[in-house]
Write a protein that holds these residues in place. Sequence first.
Motif, PDB file in Angstrom:
ATOM      1  N   PHE A 277     -26.195  24.579  -1.947  1.00 21.57           N
ATOM      2  CA  PHE A 277     -26.862  24.072  -0.760  1.00 21.57           C
ATOM      3  C   PHE A 277     -27.382  22.911  -1.271  1.00 21.57           C
ATOM      4  O   PHE A 277     -27.689  21.686  -0.612  1.00 21.57           O
ATOM      5  N   SER A 278     -28.735  23.018  -2.368  1.00 24.33           N
ATOM      6  CA  SER A 278     -29.332  21.970  -2.855  1.00 24.33           C
ATOM      7  C   SER A 278     -28.609  20.676  -3.223  1.00 24.33           C
ATOM      8  O   SER A 278     -28.871  19.517  -3.276  1.00 24.33           O
ATOM      9  N   VAL A 356     -36.935  28.323  -0.618  1.00 20.55           N
ATOM     10  CA  VAL A 356     -38.073  28.008  -0.531  1.00 20.55           C
ATOM     11  C   VAL A 356     -38.464  26.949  -1.354  1.00 20.55           C
ATOM     12  O   VAL A 356     -39.135  25.949  -1.333  1.00 20.55           O
ATOM     13  N   TYR A 357     -38.125  27.379  -2.788  1.00 17.88           N
ATOM     14  CA  TYR A 357     -38.313  26.557  -3.974  1.00 17.88           C
ATOM     15  C   TYR A 357     -37.501  25.419  -4.058  1.00 17.88           C
ATOM     16  O   TYR A 357     -37.724  24.142  -4.335  1.00 17.88           O
ATOM     17  N   CYS A 358     -36.483  25.484  -3.349  1.00 20.24           N
ATOM     18  CA  CYS A 358     -35.383  24.429  -3.026  1.00 20.24           C
ATOM     19  C   CYS A 358     -36.111  23.311  -2.143  1.00 20.24           C
ATOM     20  O   CYS A 358     -35.850  21.974  -2.496  1.00 20.24           O
ATOM     21  N   ALA A 359     -36.811  23.614  -1.298  1.00 21.39           N
ATOM     22  CA  ALA A 359     -37.450  22.732  -0.409  1.00 21.39           C
ATOM     23  C   ALA A 359     -38.480  21.890  -0.952  1.00 21.39           C
ATOM     24  O   ALA A 359     -38.618  20.702  -0.856  1.00 21.39           O
ATOM     25  N   GLY A 360     -39.412  22.569  -2.103  1.00 23.99           N
ATOM     26  CA  GLY A 360     -40.296  21.815  -2.885  1.00 23.99           C
ATOM     27  C   GLY A 360     -39.313  20.700  -3.762  1.00 23.99           C
ATOM     28  O   GLY A 360     -39.781  19.531  -3.937  1.00 23.99           O
ATOM     29  N   TRP A 361     -38.376  21.138  -4.348  1.00 20.93           N
ATOM     30  CA  TRP A 361     -37.349  20.381  -5.059  1.00 20.93           C
ATOM     31  C   TRP A 361     -37.215  19.172  -4.513  1.00 20.93           C
ATOM     32  O   TRP A 361     -37.069  18.002  -4.942  1.00 20.93           O
ATOM     33  N   TRP A 415     -36.463  28.569 -10.879  1.00 24.40           N
ATOM     34  CA  TRP A 415     -36.645  27.655  -9.767  1.00 24.40           C
ATOM     35  C   TRP A 415     -38.251  27.049  -9.799  1.00 24.40           C
ATOM     36  O   TRP A 415     -38.253  26.053  -9.448  1.00 24.40           O
ATOM     37  N   GLN A 416     -39.298  27.838 -10.165  1.00 24.19           N
ATOM     38  CA  GLN A 416     -40.548  27.284 -10.263  1.00 24.19           C
ATOM     39  C   GLN A 416     -40.508  26.243 -11.441  1.00 24.19           C
ATOM     40  O   GLN A 416     -41.121  25.118 -11.223  1.00 24.19           O
TER      41      GLN A 416
END
Length: 444
Positions: A277-278, A356-361, A415-416
């Motif tokens: 997705f990312s 959620v971490y994908c959103a920050g990325w 992911w972090q």
Amino acid sequence: MTFSALKKLIAVMLPILVAQLSTVGMNFLDTAMSGHAGRADLAGVSVGASLFMPILVATTGVLAAATPMIAQLLGRKQPEEIPEVVRTGLYVGLVLALLFAGAYALGIDAVLGGMQLEPDVERIARYYLLAMAAAVFFETPVMVLRSLTDTVGGTAISMRLFLLGLPIDGVLNWLFIFGHWGVPRMGGIGAGIATLLTYVILLALFLAVVFHDRRFRGRSVFGSFRTRLSVWREFLGIGVPNGLGMFMESSLFGFIVIFVARFGTEVLAAHQAAMNFSGVIYMLPLSCSMALTIVTGVEVGAGRYDRARTFRRAGLGWAVFCACLTAAATVALRGPIAGIYTEDAGVAQAAGLFLVYCAGWQCFDAVAAPIQGILRGYKDAKVPFMLMMAAYWGVCFPAGLALDHLCGHGALSYWQGLDIGVGCSALALAARLFFIERRHREGA
């Protein structure tokens, strides 16, 4: 002025985005249609695609050097020199294709043997990769000719051609994977053959456009073998660091899978879903980056550094705005998004956490990716490569390991770490861009 720059940038960017999504669509068709042919076919194509993708990404990065070189020649009003740049790019592409073919011949047994795959999976992966090795001989000239048509004639041309390539690939997959109209049923191997033939057709279409439209000087491009050493040096000086940077970035994502795999099949499946997705969302900042390379290169070539900075402001503002929307949607809709990939409740729950971490990325990439494109427009590649390598391999990966083994954050650690690494990359590239802009402003 900024609004008019944004309108022009979006006009350049949207066709690039459609073309990129069409390319992603072809990869999706290969995987999805192979999956319907059988478990071994899906596994074989997945293994082959995973091995091939870093090579393709690096090749794309090297050949992308043609875009800023052509753009700056347009800005300097020296279009007569463009054919030699295109010709050099075609030579470089041929060399890269030969290197990949040689690497396949010499290393395929050792690579696949070391993976300890099932015999059917290994056979499918081997011959899928053979077809992809042949496809590179047609993909590389398409990449170079796309730089020519995008920069000189507008990005809508390649958009139309790649949109045409999507149904062609689908029909060829239907023929070769499942065996219709008298074609032997080849399963996953047929997906590789379909991709090869699709790029043969795309190359023929690009050649027809280049020869038909006088703006592209097709007869001058192919009417001589001449290329100077200085053009090779400039092309490789931009392309090699750019290609290596993209290779280091893509290979890191593949490398992280090894560390995530130890948390079990459920977590690995969730990781792959979130990564897929990312990758689709990344097409937005990537398309903005490619558009900024074109418009920045033209303005820098013409010596209009104020206008280049105007495009920078418009491009970064637009990318960040889009990222805020996609990041918010990713967090709010993480459940339904995970449901697209799986019906397993455990996999969906883990994928939702990763998203959620994908959103920050996404937010950090909205700064890093466009700045990479702007710096390419300035023909600045070596220092950005070193900054990205330090951010990804010097910060991102060690941070993931530390969060996993010292802090016990488990699979989320990686992911972090990606968020931290992309954030550091964005900061470092922004500092480099401000340095480059100040140097050109003081030298103007």
